[in-house]
Design a protein around this motif. Structure first.
Motif, PDB file in Angstrom:
ATOM      1  N   UNK A  66      42.245  -4.743  -2.639  1.00 40.86           N
ATOM      2  CA  UNK A  66      43.265  -5.380  -1.821  1.00 40.86           C
ATOM      3  C   UNK A  66      43.579  -4.553  -0.571  1.00 40.86           C
ATOM      4  N   UNK A  67      43.584  -3.217  -0.708  1.00 40.94           N
ATOM      5  CA  UNK A  67      43.823  -2.365   0.458  1.00 40.94           C
ATOM      6  C   UNK A  67      42.746  -2.633   1.498  1.00 40.94           C
ATOM      7  N   UNK A  68      41.493  -2.645   1.076  1.00 46.85           N
ATOM      8  CA  UNK A  68      40.396  -2.884   2.011  1.00 46.85           C
ATOM      9  C   UNK A  68      40.550  -4.204   2.737  1.00 46.85           C
ATOM     10  N   UNK A  69      40.831  -5.254   1.972  1.00 42.71           N
ATOM     11  CA  UNK A  69      40.897  -6.580   2.568  1.00 42.71           C
ATOM     12  C   UNK A  69      42.117  -6.718   3.478  1.00 42.71           C
ATOM     13  N   UNK A  70      43.273  -6.240   3.022  1.00 40.31           N
ATOM     14  CA  UNK A  70      44.488  -6.432   3.818  1.00 40.31           C
ATOM     15  C   UNK A  70      44.488  -5.585   5.087  1.00 40.31           C
ATOM     16  N   UNK A  71      43.884  -4.401   5.036  1.00 39.87           N
ATOM     17  CA  UNK A  71      43.796  -3.593   6.255  1.00 39.87           C
ATOM     18  C   UNK A  71      42.951  -4.339   7.287  1.00 39.87           C
ATOM     19  N   UNK A  72      41.804  -4.856   6.862  1.00 36.47           N
ATOM     20  CA  UNK A  72      40.939  -5.596   7.788  1.00 36.47           C
ATOM     21  C   UNK A  72      41.692  -6.768   8.414  1.00 36.47           C
ATOM     22  N   UNK A  73      42.387  -7.522   7.561  1.00 41.11           N
ATOM     23  CA  UNK A  73      43.093  -8.701   8.067  1.00 41.11           C
ATOM     24  C   UNK A  73      44.252  -8.307   8.987  1.00 41.11           C
ATOM     25  N   UNK A 132      46.044 -15.302   4.946  1.00 36.54           N
ATOM     26  CA  UNK A 132      47.228 -14.548   4.553  1.00 36.54           C
ATOM     27  C   UNK A 132      48.328 -15.455   4.021  1.00 36.54           C
ATOM     28  N   UNK A 133      48.689 -15.270   2.776  1.00 35.21           N
ATOM     29  CA  UNK A 133      49.697 -16.104   2.146  1.00 35.21           C
ATOM     30  C   UNK A 133      51.074 -15.928   2.753  1.00 35.21           C
ATOM     31  N   UNK A 134      51.474 -14.660   2.979  1.00 29.33           N
ATOM     32  CA  UNK A 134      52.815 -14.423   3.520  1.00 29.33           C
ATOM     33  C   UNK A 134      52.934 -14.949   4.940  1.00 29.33           C
ATOM     34  N   UNK A 148      46.813  -7.924  14.236  1.00 30.34           N
ATOM     35  CA  UNK A 148      47.604  -7.108  15.160  1.00 30.34           C
ATOM     36  C   UNK A 148      46.918  -6.944  16.510  1.00 30.34           C
ATOM     37  N   UNK A 149      45.575  -6.972  16.513  1.00 29.72           N
ATOM     38  CA  UNK A 149      44.856  -6.783  17.769  1.00 29.72           C
ATOM     39  C   UNK A 149      45.021  -7.981  18.696  1.00 29.72           C
ATOM     40  N   UNK A 150      45.429  -9.094  18.138  1.00 36.00           N
ATOM     41  CA  UNK A 150      45.534 -10.308  18.935  1.00 36.00           C
ATOM     42  C   UNK A 150      44.265 -11.144  18.853  1.00 36.00           C
ATOM     43  N   UNK A 151      43.263 -10.650  18.126  1.00 29.85           N
ATOM     44  CA  UNK A 151      41.998 -11.387  18.024  1.00 29.85           C
ATOM     45  C   UNK A 151      42.191 -12.726  17.317  1.00 29.85           C
ATOM     46  N   UNK A 152      43.061 -12.746  16.318  1.00 33.47           N
ATOM     47  CA  UNK A 152      43.299 -13.989  15.582  1.00 33.47           C
ATOM     48  C   UNK A 152      43.934 -15.036  16.503  1.00 33.47           C
ATOM     49  N   UNK A 153      44.927 -14.586  17.302  1.00 36.82           N
ATOM     50  CA  UNK A 153      45.566 -15.510  18.252  1.00 36.82           C
ATOM     51  C   UNK A 153      44.555 -16.057  19.238  1.00 36.82           C
ATOM     52  N   UNK A 164      35.358  -8.343  10.732  1.00 37.43           N
ATOM     53  CA  UNK A 164      36.777  -8.570  11.016  1.00 37.43           C
ATOM     54  C   UNK A 164      37.411  -7.297  11.579  1.00 37.43           C
ATOM     55  N   UNK A 165      37.134  -6.177  10.913  1.00 39.19           N
ATOM     56  CA  UNK A 165      37.757  -4.916  11.328  1.00 39.19           C
ATOM     57  C   UNK A 165      37.280  -4.488  12.712  1.00 39.19           C
ATOM     58  N   UNK A 166      35.961  -4.493  12.924  1.00 45.21           N
ATOM     59  CA  UNK A 166      35.411  -3.997  14.188  1.00 45.21           C
ATOM     60  C   UNK A 166      35.809  -4.901  15.360  1.00 45.21           C
ATOM     61  N   UNK A 167      35.749  -6.217  15.152  1.00 42.74           N
ATOM     62  CA  UNK A 167      36.182  -7.126  16.219  1.00 42.74           C
ATOM     63  C   UNK A 167      37.633  -6.842  16.571  1.00 42.74           C
ATOM     64  N   UNK A 168      38.453  -6.650  15.554  1.00 38.93           N
ATOM     65  CA  UNK A 168      39.870  -6.349  15.782  1.00 38.93           C
ATOM     66  C   UNK A 168      40.037  -5.092  16.623  1.00 38.93           C
TER      67      UNK A 168
END
Lengths: 195, 178
Positions: B52-59, B98-100, B64-69, A9-13
């Motif tokens: 949680x820091x690890x997971x939320x930073x990744x998400x 992401x819940x929020x 933010x990169x636009x990869x999810x979109x 997830x991180x690297x792809x981002x």
């Protein structure tokens, strides 16, 4: 597996951002994400302290045990590995009931306590036991009776009938919880066949 | 229904009162037990932070990169072909992550399309009947230090897929597709 997913997830981002021109946003997202995580945890402190305090009283007075006796057949079916008198049962049940009433705040501490007890049962190992996976599956399917947040949003936007989604939500949540348990069982028996 | 929401409002205060009275009746040192139990809460909350820091930073990086979109745009036609309105497709992907963000998206959909439309109702039921799988997994396993998750993630995500399909079917059954 979680290691790979996390890195992926991180690297792809990051790579996507380089081509997409959003590297600035990503830079900000790193720190925003970290900050949000800490904010969530700090927010959790109040809830965890309060409910774990309450639950200690419930445990010492024997309330939790009474509760688990009431629902014993159902939970025994779902968690055959947990001894009926084990404290894990009480926590699992209180967690499920809190979730049903949409008390997410109370549900999380109880879920964590349940996990702790399940870990003890599993000989304090670092890997998830069968019961832990089942418990998570039920939790992610999130059995809900009153979806309070959603009703509030619908009221806000002047729905003619804000609560009309309650019955469909209950039916959906029950069916999907059953689905989750079946999927969980399927994976469990597949693991066992493989040895 | 009014009755149901009244119950959910009174439930917590009544529960607290009941626990305290029952504890007193059973001669539990209530205040001391409360404090002892509460201390554990602080430890747990602090121990979850790194997970949680690890997971939320990744998400958030992924978002933010636009990869999810991009991923959602890729999957939109597929969703549409199985009868999911295009507008709701993003919610389906964001809900387990992401819940929020999901809550924001649900209010957005309800605001834009109206609460009493197919999209509004489907968003409502989806939001109400599913949970943020990644968050639940991170917090619960993180708090007790489970490093090998086994099939938990697979099972959780597949359960989400089943939940989504069921909510579409149930909403159509109850309200039709208007």
């Amino acid at each position: 597996m979680v290691n790979y997913i996390w890195v992926l997830i991180t690297v792809i981002g990051i790579i996507f951002a380089l081509f997409n021109g959003t590297i600035g946003d990503v830079n900000k997202a790193v720190f925003d994400g970290a900050k949000e995580a800490v904010t969530i945890c700090i927010g959790l402190i109040s809830v965890l302290v309060f409910w774990l305090g309450m639950m200690r009283i419930a445990e010492e007075s024997g309330l939790l045990e009474k509760l688990s006796r009431l629902f014993r057949p159902l939970v025994k079916l779902l968690f055959p590995e947990v001894p009926v008198n084990h404290p894990a049962m009480g926590y699992i049940l209180s967690n499920m009931i809190s979730n049903m009433f949409g008390l997410g705040n109370a549900a999380t501490p109880l879920g964590i306590k349940a996990m702790e007890e399940l870990k003890k049962l599993n000989g304090e190992k670092n890997s998830a036991s069968r019961s832990m996976v089942t418990f998570l599956a039920i939790n992610t399917a999130s059995i809900t009776i009153i979806p309070t947040t959603v009703i509030a949003i619908r009221m806000n936007y002047h729905s003619v009938s804000p609560t009309e989604i309650v019955v469909p939500t209950i039916i959906t949540t029950l069916l999907s919880a059953i689905g989750a348990v079946l999927i969980d069982r399927y994976f469990y028996y597949r693991r066992r066949r493989k040895g | 229904m009014e009755f149901l929401s009244y119950i959910s409002l009174t439930f917590i205060p009544l529960l607290i009162g009941f626990i305290l009275l029952y504890g007193t009746y059973k001669r539990v040192p209530t205040y001391e037990s409360f404090v002892e139990g509460g201390k554990e809460g602080i430890k747990i909350a602090v121990s979850i932070i790194p997970f949680l820091v690890g997971m939320l930073v990744a998400i958030s990086v992924f978002r933010a990169s636009g990869a999810l979109d991009a991923l959602m745009n890729l999957l939109r036609p597929l969703m549409k072909s199985i009868g999911v309105p295009e507008e709701i497709a993003p919610l389906i992907f964001i809900r387990p992550i992401s819940g929020t963000a999901a809550l924001g998206m649900t209010s957005d959909l309800i605001a834009n399309y109206g609460p009493d439309t197919f999209i509004g109702r489907l968003a409502s039921v989806l939001q109400g009947s599913t949970d943020t799988t990644f968050y639940v997994l991170t917090v619960y396993f993180g708090a007790v230090g489970i490093k090998k998750m086994g099939d938990a993630l697979k099972v959780g995500l597949l359960a989400d897929v089943v939940g989504i399909i069921i909510s579409i079917v149930v909403v159509i059954f109850f309200f039709g597709t208007n």
